[in-house]
Motif scaffolding. Structure first.
Motif, PDB file in Angstrom:
ATOM      1  N   MET A 284       0.999  -1.505   0.127  1.00 16.84           N
ATOM      2  CA  MET A 284      -0.061   0.212  -0.267  1.00 16.84           C
ATOM      3  C   MET A 284       1.054   0.967  -0.250  1.00 16.84           C
ATOM      4  SD  MET A 284      -3.192  -0.761   0.065  1.00 16.84           S
ATOM      5  CE  MET A 284      -2.263  -1.752  -1.018  1.00 16.84           C
ATOM      6  N   ALA A 285       1.984   1.024   0.512  1.00 17.40           N
ATOM      7  CA  ALA A 285       2.941   2.568   0.774  1.00 17.40           C
ATOM      8  C   ALA A 285       3.327   2.987  -0.934  1.00 17.40           C
ATOM      9  CB  ALA A 285       3.744   2.135   1.736  1.00 17.40           C
ATOM     10  N   LEU A 286       3.677   1.707  -1.178  1.00 12.61           N
ATOM     11  CA  LEU A 286       4.353   1.497  -2.616  1.00 12.61           C
ATOM     12  C   LEU A 286       3.331   2.689  -3.815  1.00 12.61           C
ATOM     13  CD1 LEU A 286       6.854   1.087  -4.468  1.00 12.61           C
ATOM     14  CD2 LEU A 286       5.961  -0.540  -5.001  1.00 12.61           C
ATOM     15  N   LEU A 287       1.945   1.153  -3.220  1.00 11.22           N
ATOM     16  CA  LEU A 287       1.034   2.231  -4.715  1.00 11.22           C
ATOM     17  C   LEU A 287       0.991   3.316  -4.366  1.00 11.22           C
ATOM     18  CD1 LEU A 287      -1.476  -0.472  -4.516  1.00 11.22           C
ATOM     19  CD2 LEU A 287      -0.336   0.497  -6.522  1.00 11.22           C
ATOM     20  N   GLU A 288       0.807   3.780  -2.911  1.00  7.01           N
ATOM     21  CA  GLU A 288       0.638   5.857  -2.291  1.00  7.01           C
ATOM     22  C   GLU A 288       1.786   6.426  -3.058  1.00  7.01           C
ATOM     23  OE1 GLU A 288       1.068   6.626   1.661  1.00  7.01           O
ATOM     24  OE2 GLU A 288      -0.133   8.001   1.890  1.00  7.01           O
ATOM     25  N   LYS A 289       2.999   6.106  -3.148  1.00  5.29           N
ATOM     26  CA  LYS A 289       4.467   6.742  -3.402  1.00  5.29           C
ATOM     27  C   LYS A 289       4.245   6.765  -4.904  1.00  5.29           C
ATOM     28  CE  LYS A 289       9.511   7.246  -3.334  1.00  5.29           C
ATOM     29  NZ  LYS A 289      10.303   5.854  -2.815  1.00  5.29           N
ATOM     30  N   GLN A 290       4.149   5.879  -5.735  1.00  6.40           N
ATOM     31  CA  GLN A 290       2.942   6.312  -7.460  1.00  6.40           C
ATOM     32  C   GLN A 290       2.544   6.927  -7.658  1.00  6.40           C
ATOM     33  OE1 GLN A 290       5.061   4.764  -9.445  1.00  6.40           O
ATOM     34  NE2 GLN A 290       6.581   3.937  -7.527  1.00  6.40           N
ATOM     35  N   LEU A 291       1.439   6.811  -6.777  1.00 10.75           N
ATOM     36  CA  LEU A 291      -0.457   7.255  -7.185  1.00 10.75           C
ATOM     37  C   LEU A 291      -0.364   9.264  -6.155  1.00 10.75           C
ATOM     38  CD1 LEU A 291      -2.624   4.538  -6.901  1.00 10.75           C
ATOM     39  CD2 LEU A 291      -1.829   5.528  -8.936  1.00 10.75           C
ATOM     40  N   THR A 292       0.667   9.279  -5.511  1.00 12.44           N
ATOM     41  CA  THR A 292       0.516  10.495  -5.136  1.00 12.44           C
ATOM     42  C   THR A 292       2.342  11.092  -4.442  1.00 12.44           C
ATOM     43  OG1 THR A 292       0.886   9.666  -2.659  1.00 12.44           O
ATOM     44  CG2 THR A 292      -1.375   9.762  -2.904  1.00 12.44           C
TER      45      THR A 292
END
Length: 301
Positions: A284-292
């Motif tokens: 989830m943290a990786l997805l957050e970093k990519q999308l935000t």
């Protein structure tokens, strides 16, 4: 700075020598900790490319070494605290059981409930955003329901949905729905008035404003809720299995093995749960970093 490190090392050696006269086992453990600390300090200041990975790795290995030393040197009973080597041996000897428990608890219970609960919470937040009645009525009720203890509600869900994965997923839905809802509602309010006025001057419809302004600005709040719910989902699925499950699952296994005093297997199950929770949170943290990437919290100083 090097002078301060050298002074600290000298004081550490003096403490080890004093402890050796009192308890050589404690002195040995302090010596290991001091050596690892000096190595980590040296790596941190070296600026080496692999230091960022090596420092936490050495720190973790140091904690495991101290744990192993404490159990062996002080003769701690494996029922009280098994050594890491015993846990690793139990892990290797029970990989088929651990995998079956992982599939039952994580994939069939926690993950299904997580997807349903978080998805339903986002849809409910969109409905609340369109309805003043829901804003004033649903959120207070949601806060009340979120405060209900899981150990009280889990047996009820097991009675309603049976001993299979459905009841575990239902418990997870109940645990993640309202934390995710609160974050989603707050996220939809994150855009400021000037941005909304600008969309209004462009004659944007509600859905255009939602898709192009409000949902993107809500992403940091949504990911905050998603990250919180990863651990809640895991806890909910495991706790629910304590109140009834087929003869497989992490909660079931922990309950049975505690009764047999096989604490090494219990710690192996805890290790699997910790690895799964850390991996889920990291995803989830990786997805957050990519999308935000545009958000100030994701920018590098």
């Amino acid at each position: 700075m090097m002078r301060r490190v050298g002074l600290g090392a000298g004081l550490g050696v003096l403490v080890v020598v004093i402890l050796a006269a009192l308890d050589w086992r404690l002195a040995a453990m302090v010596g290991v900790w001091l050596g690892a600390w000096l190595l980590n300090v040296a790596l941190s200041r070296s600026g080496a490319s692999g230091a960022r990975l090596l420092v936490p790795l050495i720190f973790g290995l140091t904690l495991l070494t101290l744990w192993e030393m404490a159990v062996r040197l002080y003769g701690i009973s494996p029922v009280i605290l098994p050594a890491p080597s015993a846990i690793a041996a139990a892990f290797a000897a029970n990989t088929d059981i651990l995998w079956a428990d992982f599939v039952q608890t994580i994939l069939k219970g926690a993950l299904v409930g997580y997807v349903i609960g978080c998805g339903a919470a986002v849809l409910a937040a969109l409905a609340i955003d369109r309805s003043v009645f829901l804003q004033k009525g649903m959120l207070p009720v949601g806060n009340f329901i979120a405060a209900l203890p899981i150990v009280g509600t889990a047996p009820i869900f097991v009675m309603w949905f049976g001993f299979g994965p459905a009841s575990k997923a239902a418990v997870v839905v109940a645990m993640v729905f309202f934390p995710m809802l609160v974050n989603a509602v707050q996220g939809l309010k994150a855009s400021d008035q000037m941005q909304r006025d600008l969309m209004h001057t462009y004659a944007a419809s509600y859905w255009q404003s939602l898709l192009k302004l409000r949902l993107p600005t809500a992403l940091p709040f949504l990911f905050n809720g998603l990250k919180i719910c990863t651990t809640l989902a895991l806890i909910g699925a495991i706790v629910a299995e304590f109140f009834g499950s087929p003869t497989v699952g992490m909660g079931f296994r922990i309950k049975i093995e505690v009764g047999r005093l096989a604490m090494d297997v219990v710690w192996a199950e805890i290790t699997v749960a910790a690895l799964a929770g850390s991996g889920f949170y990291g995803l989830m943290a990786l997805l957050e970093k990519q999308l935000t990437f545009w958000h100030p919290s994701q920018r590098k100083a």
